[in-house]
Design a protein around this motif. Sequence first.
Motif, short mmCIF file in Angstrom:
data_model
loop_
_atom_site.label_atom_id
_atom_site.label_comp_id
_atom_site.label_asym_id
_atom_site.label_seq_id
_atom_site.Cartn_x
_atom_site.Cartn_y
_atom_site.Cartn_z
N ALA A 161 7.65 1.10 11.16
CA ALA A 161 8.35 1.61 9.99
C ALA A 161 9.42 0.63 9.52
CB ALA A 161 8.98 2.97 10.30
N ALA A 162 10.03 -0.08 10.46
CA ALA A 162 11.08 -1.04 10.12
C ALA A 162 10.55 -2.22 9.33
CB ALA A 162 11.78 -1.53 11.38
N TYR A 163 9.23 -2.40 9.33
CA TYR A 163 8.61 -3.52 8.62
C TYR A 163 8.06 -3.10 7.25
CZ TYR A 163 8.63 -5.76 13.24
OH TYR A 163 9.00 -6.29 14.47
N CYS A 164 8.47 -1.95 6.76
CA CYS A 164 8.04 -1.45 5.46
C CYS A 164 9.22 -1.46 4.49
CB CYS A 164 7.51 -0.01 5.58
SG CYS A 164 6.04 0.17 6.62
N PHE A 165 8.96 -1.88 3.25
CA PHE A 165 10.02 -1.98 2.25
C PHE A 165 9.56 -1.34 0.95
CE2 PHE A 165 10.42 -5.41 5.26
CZ PHE A 165 11.76 -5.35 5.61
N PRO A 166 10.45 -0.56 0.30
CA PRO A 166 10.08 0.14 -0.93
C PRO A 166 9.59 -0.83 -2.00
CG PRO A 166 12.18 0.95 -0.11
CD PRO A 166 11.85 -0.26 0.71
N ALA A 167 8.46 -0.49 -2.64
CA ALA A 167 7.85 -1.37 -3.62
C ALA A 167 8.10 -0.93 -5.05
CB ALA A 167 6.35 -1.47 -3.36
N GLY A 168 8.78 0.20 -5.26
CA GLY A 168 9.06 0.65 -6.61
C GLY A 168 7.83 1.24 -7.27
N ASP A 169 7.89 1.35 -8.60
CA ASP A 169 6.84 2.03 -9.34
C ASP A 169 5.86 1.08 -10.02
OD1 ASP A 169 8.02 4.50 -8.72
OD2 ASP A 169 9.38 4.37 -10.44
N GLY A 170 6.05 -0.22 -9.87
CA GLY A 170 5.18 -1.17 -10.53
C GLY A 170 3.84 -1.33 -9.83
N PRO A 171 2.98 -2.21 -10.32
CA PRO A 171 1.67 -2.42 -9.70
C PRO A 171 1.81 -2.92 -8.26
CG PRO A 171 1.78 -3.43 -11.89
CD PRO A 171 3.17 -3.04 -11.54
N LEU A 172 1.11 -2.26 -7.35
CA LEU A 172 1.21 -2.66 -5.95
C LEU A 172 0.58 -4.01 -5.67
CD1 LEU A 172 0.72 0.71 -4.02
CD2 LEU A 172 2.72 -0.79 -3.95
N ASP A 173 -0.38 -4.42 -6.51
CA ASP A 173 -0.96 -5.74 -6.27
C ASP A 173 -0.03 -6.87 -6.68
OD1 ASP A 173 -1.20 -5.55 -9.00
OD2 ASP A 173 -3.39 -5.70 -9.05
N GLU A 174 1.14 -6.53 -7.23
CA GLU A 174 2.17 -7.52 -7.53
C GLU A 174 3.37 -7.38 -6.59
OE1 GLU A 174 3.10 -7.02 -11.64
OE2 GLU A 174 1.18 -7.86 -12.34
N GLY A 198 0.80 -1.21 0.00
CA GLY A 198 0.00 0.00 0.00
C GLY A 198 0.83 1.26 0.00
N VAL A 199 0.22 2.35 0.47
CA VAL A 199 0.84 3.68 0.43
C VAL A 199 0.83 4.26 1.84
CG1 VAL A 199 0.71 6.00 -0.54
CG2 VAL A 199 0.09 4.02 -1.95
N VAL A 200 1.95 4.79 2.27
CA VAL A 200 2.06 5.40 3.60
C VAL A 200 1.27 6.71 3.61
CG1 VAL A 200 3.63 6.39 5.30
CG2 VAL A 200 4.30 4.34 4.01
N THR A 201 0.39 6.86 4.61
CA THR A 201 -0.41 8.08 4.73
C THR A 201 -0.09 8.87 6.00
OG1 THR A 201 -2.23 6.94 5.86
CG2 THR A 201 -2.32 7.03 3.44
N GLU A 202 0.58 8.26 6.94
CA GLU A 202 0.89 8.94 8.20
C GLU A 202 2.13 8.31 8.80
OE1 GLU A 202 -1.27 9.93 12.52
OE2 GLU A 202 -2.46 9.19 10.81
N VAL A 203 3.00 9.12 9.42
CA VAL A 203 4.26 8.63 9.97
C VAL A 203 4.34 9.03 11.44
CG1 VAL A 203 6.77 8.75 9.83
CG2 VAL A 203 5.41 8.80 7.74
N GLY A 204 4.59 8.06 12.32
CA GLY A 204 4.76 8.33 13.73
C GLY A 204 5.97 9.20 14.00
N GLU A 205 5.95 9.90 15.11
CA GLU A 205 6.98 10.91 15.40
C GLU A 205 8.38 10.31 15.56
OE1 GLU A 205 6.16 11.11 20.23
OE2 GLU A 205 5.25 12.58 18.90
N ALA A 206 8.47 9.02 15.91
CA ALA A 206 9.78 8.39 16.07
C ALA A 206 10.13 7.47 14.90
CB ALA A 206 9.83 7.60 17.39
N ALA A 207 9.26 7.39 13.92
CA ALA A 207 9.50 6.50 12.78
C ALA A 207 10.50 7.13 11.82
CB ALA A 207 8.18 6.21 12.05
N THR A 208 11.41 6.33 11.30
CA THR A 208 12.42 6.82 10.37
C THR A 208 12.48 5.94 9.13
OG1 THR A 208 14.16 5.51 11.45
CG2 THR A 208 13.83 7.77 12.24
#
Length: 323
Positions: free
Chosen positions: A103-116, A68-78
């Motif tokens: 935040a540590a459990y999120c990984f960049p998905a690039g520009d391709g289709p998110l359902d893939e 998915g897409v990040v919509t909000e970031v916690g104050e200590a998230a980097t």
Amino acid sequence: MTARSEMRIAVLRGRERFEIDDVPVPRPRPDEVLVRVVASGVCASELDRWAEGPAAGEALYLGHEVSGVVTEVGEAATGVAVGDRVGVWVTERGFAEYVAVRAAYCFPAGDGPLDEALAEPLACAVNAVELAAPRLGDDVVVLGAGFMGNLVQTLAGLRGPRQVIVADTRADALERAGRLGAARVVDVTRESLADVVRGRTGGRGADVTFECTGTQPGLTTCGDVTRMSGTIAIVGFHQGAPRQVALDHWNWMAFSIVNAHFRDLGTIMRGMDAGLRLVSSGVLSMAGLVTHRFPLERIDDAFATLHDKPAGFVKAVIVFPEE
């Protein structure tokens, strides 16, 4: 910050029966981010729980293959910013419009289709291939040409084997495996896989065999096609009745047995990172592997499709409309 206060989430409340609840959007903790879910994969490991349902009066929150897409970031998230497209690690509540995740459990998905960009199954396949460690010039067999088998086949191919032989019972699955580069495909209802492997390896057998079916016949066949001191990687999710192997034969053949299921968080994180790096860079393509897409309201249909596996089926995902 999302302006919405409520979201929809699928809740399993009976046998083969999800209900859609309206609940508050989760608030991220200081080290978490809020992710608007774009896709959530339907995994075979959850099929039994859907079929059996929860205990009377209880509920289950399934879903763990989220992008998915990040919509909000916690104050200590980097390391993550609003608007980032990510694959994430969650263990439940993934069939929802939003998830809060570290935040540590999120990984960049690039520009391709998110359902893939389904990081969790990618991690499973990456870690399976790395643990089994096929070498340059190896002869590799993949039993099962479903979604996980396709990923394993493709990743094993990146390691430079001499050949990858893929076996299944479904003509459409074998045709797809051929398009993905299999040197030989085998319909085990028509041919002896053991005979084919012996013929293509000079009677030696496979150096590495990946069992991706999760079935007793698949497990049995591993012992018939793998060379002495070869490696058998158990990738399939084995559910139901206890499995049996000819242990006297497996002992005599000195197989190395790899349990390609992982519970160590660090290993899972590393696999997710590596898998999405391959996808986002174009080294690994997921094109055509997500074949069935369902809105949240049809989540029971998505699970039924996974169960029935109609012709052409590879992977089902729940998709959410872009905002």
